[in-house]
Design an enzyme around this catalytic site. Structure first.
Site, PDB file in Angstrom:
ATOM      1  N   THR A 188       0.885  -1.164   0.000  1.00  0.00           N
ATOM      2  CA  THR A 188       0.000   0.000   0.000  1.00  0.00           C
ATOM      3  C   THR A 188       0.929   1.222   0.000  1.00  0.00           C
ATOM      4  O   THR A 188       1.355   1.663  -1.060  1.00  0.00           O
ATOM      5  CB  THR A 188      -0.962   0.013   1.208  1.00  0.00           C
ATOM      6  OG1 THR A 188      -0.234  -0.130   2.420  1.00  0.00           O
ATOM      7  CG2 THR A 188      -1.992  -1.093   1.095  1.00  0.00           C
ATOM      8  N   LYS A 230       4.644  -7.122   3.282  1.00  0.00           N
ATOM      9  CA  LYS A 230       4.327  -5.699   3.168  1.00  0.00           C
ATOM     10  C   LYS A 230       4.136  -5.110   4.569  1.00  0.00           C
ATOM     11  O   LYS A 230       3.760  -5.803   5.505  1.00  0.00           O
ATOM     12  CB  LYS A 230       3.105  -5.438   2.295  1.00  0.00           C
ATOM     13  CG  LYS A 230       1.799  -5.812   2.885  1.00  0.00           C
ATOM     14  CD  LYS A 230       0.805  -4.765   3.276  1.00  0.00           C
ATOM     15  CE  LYS A 230       1.163  -3.349   3.110  1.00  0.00           C
ATOM     16  NZ  LYS A 230       0.300  -2.505   4.009  1.00  0.00           N
ATOM     17  N   THR A 232      -0.915  -2.352   8.311  1.00  0.00           N
ATOM     18  CA  THR A 232      -0.993  -3.796   8.237  1.00  0.00           C
ATOM     19  C   THR A 232       0.317  -4.445   7.837  1.00  0.00           C
ATOM     20  O   THR A 232       1.018  -3.963   6.970  1.00  0.00           O
ATOM     21  CB  THR A 232      -2.086  -4.189   7.237  1.00  0.00           C
ATOM     22  OG1 THR A 232      -3.322  -3.749   7.764  1.00  0.00           O
ATOM     23  CG2 THR A 232      -2.114  -5.688   7.029  1.00  0.00           C
ATOM     24  N   ASN A 248       1.661  10.645   9.132  1.00  0.00           N
ATOM     25  CA  ASN A 248       0.437  10.270   9.827  1.00  0.00           C
ATOM     26  C   ASN A 248      -0.422  11.432  10.296  1.00  0.00           C
ATOM     27  O   ASN A 248      -1.545  11.220  10.743  1.00  0.00           O
ATOM     28  CB  ASN A 248       0.781   9.377  11.021  1.00  0.00           C
ATOM     29  CG  ASN A 248       1.309   8.045  10.572  1.00  0.00           C
ATOM     30  OD1 ASN A 248       0.595   7.293   9.922  1.00  0.00           O
ATOM     31  ND2 ASN A 248       2.559   7.767  10.866  1.00  0.00           N
ATOM     32  N   SER A 276      -8.393  14.425   6.016  1.00  0.00           N
ATOM     33  CA  SER A 276      -9.072  13.319   5.331  1.00  0.00           C
ATOM     34  C   SER A 276     -10.199  13.864   4.477  1.00  0.00           C
ATOM     35  O   SER A 276     -10.630  15.001   4.649  1.00  0.00           O
ATOM     36  CB  SER A 276      -9.616  12.319   6.335  1.00  0.00           C
ATOM     37  OG  SER A 276     -10.651  12.901   7.104  1.00  0.00           O
TER      38      SER A 276
END
Lengths: 413, 413
Positions: free
Chosen positions: B158, B184, B195, B408, B413
């Site tokens: 990702t 990953k 993840t 981060n 958003s």
């Protein structure tokens, strides 16, 4: 590199007006040249009969002053408090205990009491020996003129961006009694520690064991409910001194937890503790937002506490707050990693009053615009309902910003 | 604001040369328009008789694909693996399980096996429904031409800044056998999850129960020994597929942990797991330094593990590394807050080979110049000796930089 504010944007407008506490005298002085030019010694003298209770760091590597306070607290008697800022007297081997002993002996001579009635804290650099000599000299000099609570709060600062104080006055047996308190934390700079110190003074006559019980309860919902970066200092200390001077105005001593006046006293003390604790969060390094995490519906209060801390300490949640992003996915992840019972498909997550997710899915009422608008606030409440039981907990934290990294990483020792 | 590198400064020079694994075919394709223009579907087809073992996230809020894998793993049989990047199919209510079921059914039809032999992972945004339709269409398209391990490693990325692979070949019964693996993690960007996914393939014939045991051991010292920010994803998955194709070259199946060949296989598998895990740390958001924390002399391995994680996850230690500061005071604080048995006055702390503190005090041999020089390295080892017992642990982490906060936090958003 991000700019670090001179004073936290979350700081209160001014130091509060704190009442004098009968039976307490405060003194401040510089030790040697002081700390960044500031008076960095606080001495408090209390009248005979003053009771004391305290909570200390649970660190397995505590500083020498912590060992000293731990040893004296069970006796429950206090006549003096000595706090120095600039050197934590921590991790310096045996010389640490020797310095504490010499300081206590000198204070006992000056204040005419037993050394076991002297309480000591140190905050600042760790790993550097602290010499008792200049400290004792400063102590003698300090007693020339008495100081205010604001002076005292300033004397115990290290890298705090503002002095912290809070107080309360209330009615007991028809007499007005007071609690006044100061605190420092949680600024830190190489190689200092994120030490949290707080001292409260009251004229209420209350026995040490009752005081201890009320303090422990209040501490759980104040200093133990805040987290800036999950790091615990070797020196964290909160002490409450009760001079009992209000006895002379007709207040009967509180010696039993069943005394109905305990509730009034506890309410006032807890409010002061919480006010001071939130001021520490408001001075969290680089903090631009106060985070309030409320967890309910957990299988127990303990379980709710673990989940709330997992959220408040999550670097991903903290950076999302800094980015003003209503990122409930990171909240889900923080709930999940806590390891406590949780049912994904019953989880409800709120930002303020906005339900962003429920029944394991994004809320149908979710509005990204509303959520983005809410995230611009300086205080952000994250609510989590687990739907499993009655357990609840509230934890206070702050965001993780470039300011934090700058304060703690942008230097060479 | 700090710049975020396009590729981590800790990335290896290039993707390694990985051996093909007999009995495994790899395919990749874009789902719809792909993920940032990249092929984001991986399908692996394994021959009949392939055994599988896995370790999955311990999150209490796992994604739907985790539920699916958990259900199928006990059977120990695998014929297919389907991984999509871009959407984690997590926290989407019941529709999550429906998508997994539809994907598995379609894959089972295409690969001519039972749906319970299909393993599924999803990584990316959480809280957004994932439609099975485009995924199934892409699956059919994917099977046109086979892909390399590098293609596969790229398909599951990702926000990883580089594709991750590692492999080993070794001798078993006089026959060369191979393990090739991809992974990953742990890049993340709004509102994605950190993840960690990893898939290993081998031609060694080994029963699922033996494979499970060897994987769990290796996982403890690799994926479970790394931490970027202490955050656990809802989707973490590591699966090992053993096709057994080397049987045709004379390798007898390993079906018992007492088989002496287990040691050779475990050694190779563990090396691949560790290599992949360290690549994930090397791609930690904003990471500029790899931190190796070695704790010894604890009362137990478990206790050493808790202390090592306390150090590796401490924001103060992590920012000190970013600042190239040999700040052992923060290491002492991290040991202290871990809550495990520790004796301040027996503690020894090393940075690399430099003893900075011992016997509860700064080492007399301590040289600030040497320590500062050491901290400039890209890999920093922090050694802690507790002097209490034989417990030891090693945990891998990275520094906390402006880059982390930027990745981060610097977005809306």
């Amino acid at each position: 590199m991000a700019q670090v504010s001179a004073v936290s944007p979350l700081a209160p407008d001014q130091f509060p007006q704190l009442e004098k506490v009968d039976g307490v005298e405060l003194f401040v002085a510089p030790i040697g040249a002081g700390y960044h030019g500031r008076k960095n010694l606080l001495v408090a003298r209390m009248i005979e009969g003053t009771s004391v209770a305290g909570v200390l760091t649970k660190s397995k590597c505590p500083s020498a002053p912590i060992d000293w306070c731990k040893q004296n607290l069970p006796q429950g008697l206090a006549r003096g408090l000595v706090v120095n800022a600039g050197n934590a007297n921590a991790f310096v081997g045996k010389v640490g205990a020797e310095t504490v002993r010499a300081t206590a002996d000198a204070a006992a001579t000056i204040l005419q009491c037993d050394a076991s009635e002297i309480f000591i804290s140190s905050t600042g650099v760790i790993g550097e020996p602290l010499n008792a000599g200049p400290l004792v000299d400063a102590m003698s000099a300090a007693l020339g003129a008495s100081a205010t609570f604001e002076d005292a709060a300033n004397a115990i600062r290290t890298t705090d961006t503002f002095a912290k104080g809070a107080g309360a006055s209330f009615d007991l047996d028809g007499v007005e009694v007071v609690i006044s308190g100061i605190a420092k934390g949680s600024g830190m700079i190489a190689p200092n520690m994120a030490t949290m110190l707080s001292y409260l003074f009251t004229d209420v006559p209350v026995s040490a064991d009752v005081l201890k019980s009320i303090l422990v309860d209040g501490n759980a919902k104040s200093f133990n409910a805040i987290t800036v970066d999950s790091d615990t200092s070797t020196s964290d200390t909160c002490l409450v001194f009760a001079t009992g001077a209000a006895k002379s105005r007709g207040v009967e001593p509180i010696t039993d937890l069943d005394d109905p006046r305990c509730a009034d006293f506890a309410q006032a003390l807890h409010a002061v503790l919480k006010d001071l604790a939130l001021q520490i969060i408001r001075d969290g390094e680089g903090a631009t937002k106060l985070m309030v995490v409320k967890v309910e519906g957990a299988v127990s209060d303990q379980s709710a506490d673990v989940i709330a801390r997992s959220i408040a300490n999550s670097p991903l949640v903290k950076t999302a707050l800094a980015g003003e992003d209503a990122n409930w996915g990171r909240v889900v992840a923080a709930v999940g990693k806590a390891g406590e019972p949780a049912d994904r498909d019953q989880l409800q997550i709120r930002f303020g009053d906005l339900v962003v997710a429920k029944d394991g899915y994004r809320s149908p009422d979710y509005s990204e615009d509303d959520a983005s608008q809410y995230m611009k606030n300086q205080q952000i409440e994250i609510g989590v309902s687990l739907g499993l039981g009655d357990g609840e907990a509230t934890i206070y934290g702050c965001d993780l910003t470039h300011g934090y990294v700058s304060i703690n990483g942008d230097y060479r020792s």
